[in-house]
Design an enzyme around this catalytic site. Sequence first.
Site, mmCIF file in Angstrom:
data_model
loop_
_atom_site.group_PDB
_atom_site.id
_atom_site.type_symbol
_atom_site.label_atom_id
_atom_site.label_comp_id
_atom_site.label_asym_id
_atom_site.label_seq_id
_atom_site.Cartn_x
_atom_site.Cartn_y
_atom_site.Cartn_z
ATOM 1 N N CYS A 1 -99.742 -36.386 -40.878
ATOM 2 C CA CYS A 1 -100.800 -35.421 -41.200
ATOM 3 C C CYS A 1 -100.539 -34.789 -42.562
ATOM 4 C CB CYS A 1 -100.911 -34.352 -40.112
ATOM 5 S SG CYS A 1 -99.347 -33.659 -39.612
ATOM 6 N N GLU B 1 -102.040 -28.138 -34.174
ATOM 7 C CA GLU B 1 -101.747 -28.709 -35.488
ATOM 8 C C GLU B 1 -102.593 -29.960 -35.584
ATOM 9 O OE1 GLU B 1 -100.995 -30.500 -38.524
ATOM 10 O OE2 GLU B 1 -99.347 -31.397 -37.399
#
Length: 514
Positions: free
Chosen positions: A319, A285
């Site tokens: 993020c 990720e």
Amino acid sequence: MIPYKHEPFTDFSIEENRNAYLEGLKTVEGYLGQDYPLIIGGERVTTEDKIVSFNPADKEEIVGRVSKSNKELAEKAMQEADAAFKTWKKVKPEVRADVLFRAAAIIRRRKHEFSALLTKEAGKPWNEADADTAEAIDFLEYYGRQMLRLKDGMPMESRPGEYNRYDYIPLGVGVVISPWNFAFAIMAGTTVAAMVAGNTVLLKPASTTPVVAYKFIEVLEEAGMPKGVVNYIPGPGSEVGDYLVDHPNTRFISFTGSKEVGLRIAERSSKVNEGQIWMKRLIAEMGGKNTMVVDNNADLELAAQSIVKSAFGFSGQKCSAGSRAVIVEDVYDEVLERVVELTNELTIGNTVDQSKFMGPVIDGNSYKKIMDYIEIGKGEGRLVAGGDGDDSTGFFVNPTVFADLDPQARIMQEEIFGPVVGLMKAKDFKEAIAIANNTEYGLTGGVITNNREHLEYARDEFHVGNLYFNRGCTGAIVGYQSFGGFNMSGTDSKAGGPDYLVLHMQAQTTSEMF
């Protein structure tokens, strides 16, 4: 089995809850500055070399000194994990899941202590820290239940005189490299997903937030995790990380962090080293450059609130943060004006004080990088809010808004990972979606509109892993909004989703003739 239910967030408008959080802060302040060992095969190992964890809001305050691992200790941890795998993989999935359920119960009882530790070690405001801890509990509860669903494999067809089975078996030893921005939730989630599936783990937490990871391993031990199942080995990525990524005994790597490091791991892990008999699996990720799109018939107050909260929650250090807003030109000026008003109302400071909406950025390197991007932004757009910072006592960057940007501007293309948002206008909704898609990332996005056709157009055309309608683009909840993105945002592994555990296992078909 009790059905999965999301851990509720704490209501800090209630005095009892505020007092409980203050008690949590007192508990944490009682053990600030302590030394913490590595945990290898259940044994405590102390090294002379230390990682010093500071409070980013108060550079003088040391949260803890953590022993630093090296190649030799990483090798020892690998041997322990390898040995533990031989027995852990044979432990019944129900028993492995029970470790997670008990750990969740322990954390729930110490919820405000863990959240307060996140306030001290990561600079998280109360609500953000509380959500981080709730998400950690959610991962434990959710993945435990998912393992119970997967333990008997999947149904297969059989013919007369034949019996076929499709079973999931563990992979082996996994290296978990966790980030500092969700220092508890992601660290815990990636660790327990691997272990409940029957694997053993080498956990290398972020060097800026290693103390919360140590406290979590203590919880797993209290919950009944056998020695060697999770080994705690914080250390420099260039030494320990590379060594373990390259190691022939590493079966998979679970990584959360930047695009640059993720691609480096992808390249290194693809090479077959001497003695290696598998292709390593990578669960990654990485970053995002996420866009809020505002249509001309949207609820403009909702739009402005969503832009500001998505951009500046936890100082933009997510993020999933909304670091770009593309607004249809008819309503651009009105939305921009309200975004500036809301931004100027935000409070910033040491987040031990509940009234502060925003705390510091994580460290000096991050502060410098963000301030450098702000300087770039001044040459690319119109600065309408913020644009300055103060690193005298902690690493504080004021929430910053740039207007009138070009879609190819650097601050519209590159991940800043700080409290900076860029606004630009589009001539219509379709152009806004095209601009939203014009980065190398594909993690989250938000669309504010009351036009049903436009919502469906966005559903088809807005290429992101997590797309949100009429809300901000941060705040995915385990089991509700499974999280992961496309393109350079990673492997779209969908943490907190129904497929996630399968990534940590391999399927075996057996066929018996009668």
